[in-house]
Write a protein that holds these residues in place. Sequence first.
Motif, mmCIF file in Angstrom:
data_model
loop_
_atom_site.group_PDB
_atom_site.id
_atom_site.type_symbol
_atom_site.label_atom_id
_atom_site.label_comp_id
_atom_site.label_asym_id
_atom_site.label_seq_id
_atom_site.Cartn_x
_atom_site.Cartn_y
_atom_site.Cartn_z
ATOM 1 N N GLY A 209 -18.641 6.050 -2.096
ATOM 2 C CA GLY A 209 -18.762 6.297 -0.668
ATOM 3 C C GLY A 209 -17.955 5.292 0.120
ATOM 4 N N VAL A 210 -17.798 5.552 1.403
ATOM 5 C CA VAL A 210 -16.988 4.669 2.237
ATOM 6 C C VAL A 210 -17.511 4.680 3.665
ATOM 7 C CG1 VAL A 210 -15.320 6.497 2.745
ATOM 8 C CG2 VAL A 210 -14.636 4.114 2.964
ATOM 9 N N SER A 211 -17.557 3.496 4.272
ATOM 10 C CA SER A 211 -17.892 3.346 5.687
ATOM 11 C C SER A 211 -16.699 2.714 6.386
ATOM 12 C CB SER A 211 -19.128 2.458 5.869
ATOM 13 O OG SER A 211 -20.261 3.026 5.228
ATOM 14 N N PRO A 267 -16.516 18.135 3.480
ATOM 15 C CA PRO A 267 -15.817 18.506 2.247
ATOM 16 C C PRO A 267 -14.935 17.366 1.755
ATOM 17 C CG PRO A 267 -14.816 19.585 4.133
ATOM 18 C CD PRO A 267 -16.064 18.923 4.636
ATOM 19 N N PRO A 268 -14.664 17.333 0.453
ATOM 20 C CA PRO A 268 -13.772 16.293 -0.077
ATOM 21 C C PRO A 268 -12.394 16.391 0.557
ATOM 22 C CG PRO A 268 -14.909 17.466 -1.844
ATOM 23 C CD PRO A 268 -15.169 18.235 -0.586
ATOM 24 N N ALA A 338 -18.770 13.995 1.668
ATOM 25 C CA ALA A 338 -17.753 13.278 0.906
ATOM 26 C C ALA A 338 -17.689 11.793 1.243
ATOM 27 C CB ALA A 338 -16.388 13.922 1.134
ATOM 28 N N ALA A 339 -17.886 11.419 2.506
ATOM 29 C CA ALA A 339 -17.804 10.007 2.872
ATOM 30 C C ALA A 339 -18.980 9.212 2.311
ATOM 31 C CB ALA A 339 -17.747 9.855 4.384
ATOM 32 N N ILE A 340 -20.129 9.855 2.194
ATOM 33 C CA ILE A 340 -21.316 9.201 1.638
ATOM 34 C C ILE A 340 -21.325 9.306 0.120
ATOM 35 C CG2 ILE A 340 -23.854 9.261 1.627
ATOM 36 C CD1 ILE A 340 -23.688 10.317 4.503
#
Length: 475
Positions: A209-211, A267-268, A338-340
Motif C-alpha cells: 500500500g501507499v500513502s 482499480p490497479p 489499490a492504494a491501500i
Amino acid sequence: MPSRTVAFLDEVPPPLREGLRQLRDELGVPDDFPAEVIEAAQAAAADVQLPVTDLTDVEFVTIDPAGSLDLDQALHLSRTDTGYLVRYAIADVAAFVEPGGVIDDECHERVETLYAPSRRTPLHPEALSENGASLLPDVVRPALVWQIELDADGAVVDATVARARVRSRRRYSYDEVQALIDGGQAGDVLDLLKVIGQLREQAEVARGGVSLGVPEQEVTVAGGSWALVYRTNLPCEGWNAQLSLLTGMVAADMMLKAGVGILRTLPPAEDHAINRLRRTAQGLGISWPQKVSYPDFVRGLKASVPREAAMLNACTTLFRGAGYDSFTDGAPKEAEHAAIAAPYAHVTAPLRRLVDRYAGELCVALSAGEPVPAWVLDALNDLPSEMEDSARRAGKYERGIVDLVEAMVLAPHIGQSFNGVLIDVDPDRRAGRLQVPDPAVEARVKGSRLKLGGEVTATLVAADLVKGSVDFRVF
C-alpha cells in the motif's frame, strides 16, 4: 485522492464574497437547512435512546483538527497478553436519523459535508453534527464500538462491532498529541497510538500500500492579513489515519465474507500510467530504478524538496479512479482498493459522509449474526452513484475555494515576479502548472519550451477574484 485542506480563520473578505457566491450557485451547494429538518434534528437529539451496553468506564479520547466539533471517532488503546486491543467508537448517527424521514431525505441531497471560508455546509444540522451525535468530551453518547484484537505485530486477530454508550474524556488536537508524544508526556493511550500506528504503517508497506504525503495548502490569518502556506501532516496524523484504515479494512472483510456491503474501491494502476510517471520522474531528474516498485518509490519522496513535491503531485493522478461498489448477492471479483492494497470500506465518518451510516449499520448486523435492515439494503443500489457524484462536486468546490484565495492573495502583486517549479507541462511545452513556495500557490503558467521540474521565474500578469483564476507568464 489526497485533498487540500483549507483552514479559514476569519470572516470572508469582501473581495472573495462574489466569487464564492457564484461558485456555490454553479455547483448547487445547499444553503441553510429547512426549518422542519432543524426541528427534527433538535427533537432527535433531545430524545435519543442510549444502548444498553455501557462502556462509559472506558477512557476514550478524540483526536481531530483544532476547533473541530463534529467528532466522528473516539479511541482507546490498550495492551493484551498477546498484543493490543483497539477500541474505536464511531458516532451512532442512525440512532438519530429515521430512515425515510426529513433528516434522511436532506442527507441524501447533501451527501457529505463541504467546507468553505468561515462556513461549513454540513451533512447534518448542527444539533446533531456538533452536539447530540458528536462524541464530545464529558457527555454520554450512543456509538458503534469496534473492538479489534491485534497480535504483537499489529495484525488483526479478531474484530466485532456493536452499539454501546460511551463517554469521551478529552478532545485533543493533532498539535497537542504530537507535542505530548514528542515530550514524553503522552500517557498510555497516546503512546500506543504511536506504537500501533507504526506497526500498521509497516503492515501497509508489506501489503504494497501507499500513502501520499502531498503538502496541503492552508490559509492563515495574522493581523487581518491572509496568506497561503504549504503544510505537511504531523506523524500522529498518519498514525491516527492508520486506525481508521484498519477499521475500514476490517469492515470490508466482514462484508465480503457475508456477500453484502459497499466498498470504497480503486482499480490497479495500468502499466501505461506507471510508465508515464516514470517518464515524469526522469523529466524531474529523480532516480527511479526499474527494480523499485511504485509504492517503494513514493515512500522515498520528500515533500520538502521542490522537485520531489512535484513528483508527489504527479502521483495523485493514480488516485482519480476511486469509486464505490455495492453488492447484495456475493462478493465482487474486484474488491481491492489499490492504494491501500486491500479491500476497504468507509465506516468511520458518519457525521460527515452519508455512506458511513449505512455501512456501519450493516456491519453491526453482520457482527451480531442478524439480518441486515431493509432500509440499508434498499439504499445500497443507489449509494455508489450518490457518493461519486458528491465527490466530484466536493472536489470542484474545494479546488474552486483555493483558486479564489490564491487570486485574492496574489491580486496586489500583478507585475511582480515569482520563483517556482514546473510541476506539470503540456505536450507542446507552452503551458503547464507552476508551484510557487511563497505564497503557497499552484497555478497555470504559459511560456515556451517549458521543462517539467524546471525552476523558473514567472511574472504574474492577471488575477481574477470572481473567477478565481491567475495568469503567470515565463518570458
